[in-house]
Scaffold this motif. Structure first.
Motif, PDB file in Angstrom:
ATOM      1  N   SER A   1      -4.678  -5.260  -3.215  1.00 59.77           N
ATOM      2  CA  SER A   1      -4.705  -4.326  -4.350  1.00 59.77           C
ATOM      3  C   SER A   1      -5.869  -3.354  -4.215  1.00 59.77           C
ATOM      4  N   GLY A   2      -7.025  -3.894  -3.830  1.00 60.48           N
ATOM      5  CA  GLY A   2      -8.196  -3.028  -3.644  1.00 60.48           C
ATOM      6  C   GLY A   2      -7.980  -1.996  -2.552  1.00 60.48           C
ATOM      7  N   LEU A   3      -7.384  -2.420  -1.449  1.00 62.81           N
ATOM      8  CA  LEU A   3      -7.099  -1.486  -0.354  1.00 62.81           C
ATOM      9  C   LEU A   3      -6.079  -0.435  -0.793  1.00 62.81           C
ATOM     10  N   ALA A   4      -5.117  -0.847  -1.613  1.00 62.32           N
ATOM     11  CA  ALA A   4      -4.127   0.107  -2.132  1.00 62.32           C
ATOM     12  C   ALA A   4      -4.796   1.144  -3.025  1.00 62.32           C
ATOM     13  N   ILE A   5      -5.742   0.709  -3.855  1.00 64.27           N
ATOM     14  CA  ILE A   5      -6.464   1.639  -4.732  1.00 64.27           C
ATOM     15  C   ILE A   5      -7.284   2.619  -3.897  1.00 64.27           C
ATOM     16  N   ILE A   6      -7.976   2.108  -2.884  1.00 62.28           N
ATOM     17  CA  ILE A   6      -8.775   2.980  -2.009  1.00 62.28           C
ATOM     18  C   ILE A   6      -7.873   3.960  -1.268  1.00 62.28           C
ATOM     19  N   SER A   7      -6.722   3.483  -0.796  1.00 61.28           N
ATOM     20  CA  SER A   7      -5.796   4.354  -0.056  1.00 61.28           C
ATOM     21  C   SER A   7      -5.286   5.506  -0.917  1.00 61.28           C
ATOM     22  N   ASN A   8      -5.212   5.283  -2.235  1.00 57.83           N
ATOM     23  CA  ASN A   8      -4.740   6.322  -3.147  1.00 57.83           C
ATOM     24  C   ASN A   8      -5.853   7.216  -3.671  1.00 57.83           C
ATOM     25  N   SER A   9      -7.081   6.907  -3.305  1.00 55.56           N
ATOM     26  CA  SER A   9      -8.225   7.692  -3.784  1.00 55.56           C
ATOM     27  C   SER A   9      -8.505   8.835  -2.814  1.00 55.56           C
ATOM     28  N   PRO A  10      -9.381   9.769  -3.197  1.00 58.86           N
ATOM     29  CA  PRO A  10      -9.722  10.878  -2.283  1.00 58.86           C
ATOM     30  C   PRO A  10     -10.247  10.413  -0.924  1.00 58.86           C
ATOM     31  N   ILE A  11     -10.980   9.281  -0.889  1.00 56.73           N
ATOM     32  CA  ILE A  11     -11.477   8.817   0.417  1.00 56.73           C
ATOM     33  C   ILE A  11     -10.378   8.170   1.247  1.00 56.73           C
ATOM     34  N   GLY A  12      -9.260   7.852   0.611  1.00 55.03           N
ATOM     35  CA  GLY A  12      -8.172   7.211   1.329  1.00 55.03           C
ATOM     36  C   GLY A  12      -7.298   8.148   2.126  1.00 55.03           C
ATOM     37  N   THR A  13      -7.522   9.445   1.977  1.00 52.09           N
ATOM     38  CA  THR A  13      -6.688  10.401   2.715  1.00 52.09           C
ATOM     39  C   THR A  13      -6.888  10.295   4.221  1.00 52.09           C
ATOM     40  N   ASP A  14      -8.022   9.723   4.635  1.00 50.82           N
ATOM     41  CA  ASP A  14      -8.298   9.557   6.069  1.00 50.82           C
ATOM     42  C   ASP A  14      -7.743   8.248   6.633  1.00 50.82           C
ATOM     43  N   LEU A  15      -7.154   7.423   5.772  1.00 46.24           N
ATOM     44  CA  LEU A  15      -6.618   6.148   6.238  1.00 46.24           C
ATOM     45  C   LEU A  15      -5.171   6.321   6.672  1.00 46.24           C
ATOM     46  N   ASP A  16      -4.965   6.414   7.978  1.00 41.62           N
ATOM     47  CA  ASP A  16      -3.586   6.520   8.467  1.00 41.62           C
ATOM     48  C   ASP A  16      -2.966   5.131   8.537  1.00 41.62           C
ATOM     49  N   ASN A  17      -1.679   5.081   8.831  1.00 42.96           N
ATOM     50  CA  ASN A  17      -0.953   3.806   8.843  1.00 42.96           C
ATOM     51  C   ASN A  17      -1.563   2.786   9.794  1.00 42.96           C
ATOM     52  N   GLU A  18      -1.976   3.231  10.958  1.00 42.95           N
ATOM     53  CA  GLU A  18      -2.554   2.315  11.950  1.00 42.95           C
ATOM     54  C   GLU A  18      -3.866   1.720  11.444  1.00 42.95           C
ATOM     55  N   THR A  19      -4.684   2.541  10.786  1.00 46.82           N
ATOM     56  CA  THR A  19      -5.950   2.055  10.232  1.00 46.82           C
ATOM     57  C   THR A  19      -5.703   1.013   9.145  1.00 46.82           C
ATOM     58  N   VAL A  20      -4.710   1.283   8.297  1.00 45.61           N
ATOM     59  CA  VAL A  20      -4.372   0.335   7.227  1.00 45.61           C
ATOM     60  C   VAL A  20      -3.915  -0.994   7.830  1.00 45.61           C
ATOM     61  N   LEU A  21      -3.014  -0.942   8.797  1.00 46.70           N
ATOM     62  CA  LEU A  21      -2.528  -2.174   9.442  1.00 46.70           C
ATOM     63  C   LEU A  21      -3.660  -2.932  10.126  1.00 46.70           C
ATOM     64  N   THR A  22      -4.517  -2.210  10.823  1.00 46.37           N
ATOM     65  CA  THR A  22      -5.647  -2.839  11.517  1.00 46.37           C
ATOM     66  C   THR A  22      -6.588  -3.498  10.519  1.00 46.37           C
ATOM     67  N   THR A  23      -6.843  -2.826   9.404  1.00 44.81           N
ATOM     68  CA  THR A  23      -7.731  -3.371   8.372  1.00 44.81           C
ATOM     69  C   THR A  23      -7.156  -4.656   7.785  1.00 44.81           C
ATOM     70  N   ILE A  24      -5.868  -4.649   7.462  1.00 46.58           N
ATOM     71  CA  ILE A  24      -5.227  -5.852   6.913  1.00 46.58           C
ATOM     72  C   ILE A  24      -5.267  -6.986   7.933  1.00 46.58           C
TER      73      ILE A  24
ATOM     74  N   ILE B   1       0.836  -1.199   0.000  1.00 44.37           N
ATOM     75  CA  ILE B   1       0.000   0.000   0.000  1.00 44.37           C
ATOM     76  C   ILE B   1       0.875   1.255   0.000  1.00 44.37           C
ATOM     77  N   GLU B   2       1.966   1.227   0.753  1.00 42.37           N
ATOM     78  CA  GLU B   2       2.916   2.350   0.736  1.00 42.37           C
ATOM     79  C   GLU B   2       3.557   2.490  -0.648  1.00 42.37           C
ATOM     80  N   PHE B   3       3.883   1.365  -1.270  1.00 43.61           N
ATOM     81  CA  PHE B   3       4.440   1.366  -2.621  1.00 43.61           C
ATOM     82  C   PHE B   3       3.457   2.029  -3.592  1.00 43.61           C
ATOM     83  N   ALA B   4       2.183   1.674  -3.474  1.00 41.32           N
ATOM     84  CA  ALA B   4       1.160   2.254  -4.351  1.00 41.32           C
ATOM     85  C   ALA B   4       1.040   3.755  -4.157  1.00 41.32           C
ATOM     86  N   LYS B   5       1.172   4.211  -2.914  1.00 40.02           N
ATOM     87  CA  LYS B   5       1.107   5.662  -2.640  1.00 40.02           C
ATOM     88  C   LYS B   5       2.325   6.381  -3.198  1.00 40.02           C
ATOM     89  N   ASN B   6       3.514   5.794  -3.003  1.00 43.56           N
ATOM     90  CA  ASN B   6       4.753   6.449  -3.404  1.00 43.56           C
ATOM     91  C   ASN B   6       5.049   6.334  -4.895  1.00 43.56           C
TER      92      ASN B   6
END
Length: 198
Positions: A162-185, A92-97
């Protein structure tokens, strides 16, 4: 003369990597690559049989980079589940960067270079990033005694991450901090493992 040929081929590959990073894989053309390297438009075809074979080399090189990125922070003595959580986070970090690299490797072209059967998924070219992911998923299957096929496990995890990475890079993904991403996975993986044990 041999050294110049090897260097030119490397320059052509690097130019493709740079083009994808800046503009995405859809904008890549061998004519543009040749121009950026200061050679005639026919030169890439002397080093690569076709645009398709050129793309395989470039994507393989990107996959090596992906493999390096998704292996960051992996502790080999931890369980496959913990390793898969870290790989998911790193992806997910790779997709953002590197959004265009992610697009090229996971959305636009991956299945052109893979054979998907009922049993498993196997790349037909050198894709170390996918092979790293596959190795951890297969390790998890063994540790948790999954009953489904390798192909199902690989597709399920690939789709989710992949889906979570796409969401994280979308406008709604700006609210997903690292802890939320880890918890979701972690939560998704826990549900999946419990489901496979029923």
């Amino acid at each position: 003369m041999k050294r110049n040929t090897i260097q030119l081929k490397e320059n052509l590959i690097q130019a493709g990597i740079d083009e994808i990073r800046q503009h995405g894989i859809d904008m890549l053309s061998l004519r543009t690559i040749a121009k950026s390297c200061g050679v005639t438009h026919g030169t890439p075809y002397r080093h690569f049989e076709s645009k398709e074979s050129y793309l395989k080399v470039v994507l393989s090189r990107l996959s090596v980079f992906l493999s390096d990125e998704i292996n960051k922070g992996i502790e080999l003595e931890t369980s496959a589940a913990e390793q898969l959580i870290q790989i998911g986070f790193n992806l997910i970090e790779f997709a953002k960067n590197y959004p265009y690299y992610f697009e090229a490797l996971f959305i636009k072209f991956p299945f052109k270079y893979m054979e998907v059967t009922e049993e498993t998924i196997s790349p037909d070219s050198d894709l170390p990033g996918f092979n790293t992911f596959k190795y951890i998923v297969l390790k998890l299957r063994k540790e948790e005694n999954f009953n489904n096929s390798e192909a199902e496990s690989l597709l399920h995890f690939w789709s989710f991450i992949s889906g979570l990475a796409i969401i994280s890079n979308s406008p709604i993904g700006t609210d997903l901090d690292n802890e939320t991403v880890l918890t979701t996975i972690r939560h998704m993986l826990d549900i999946y493992i419990k489901g496979e044990k029923l």
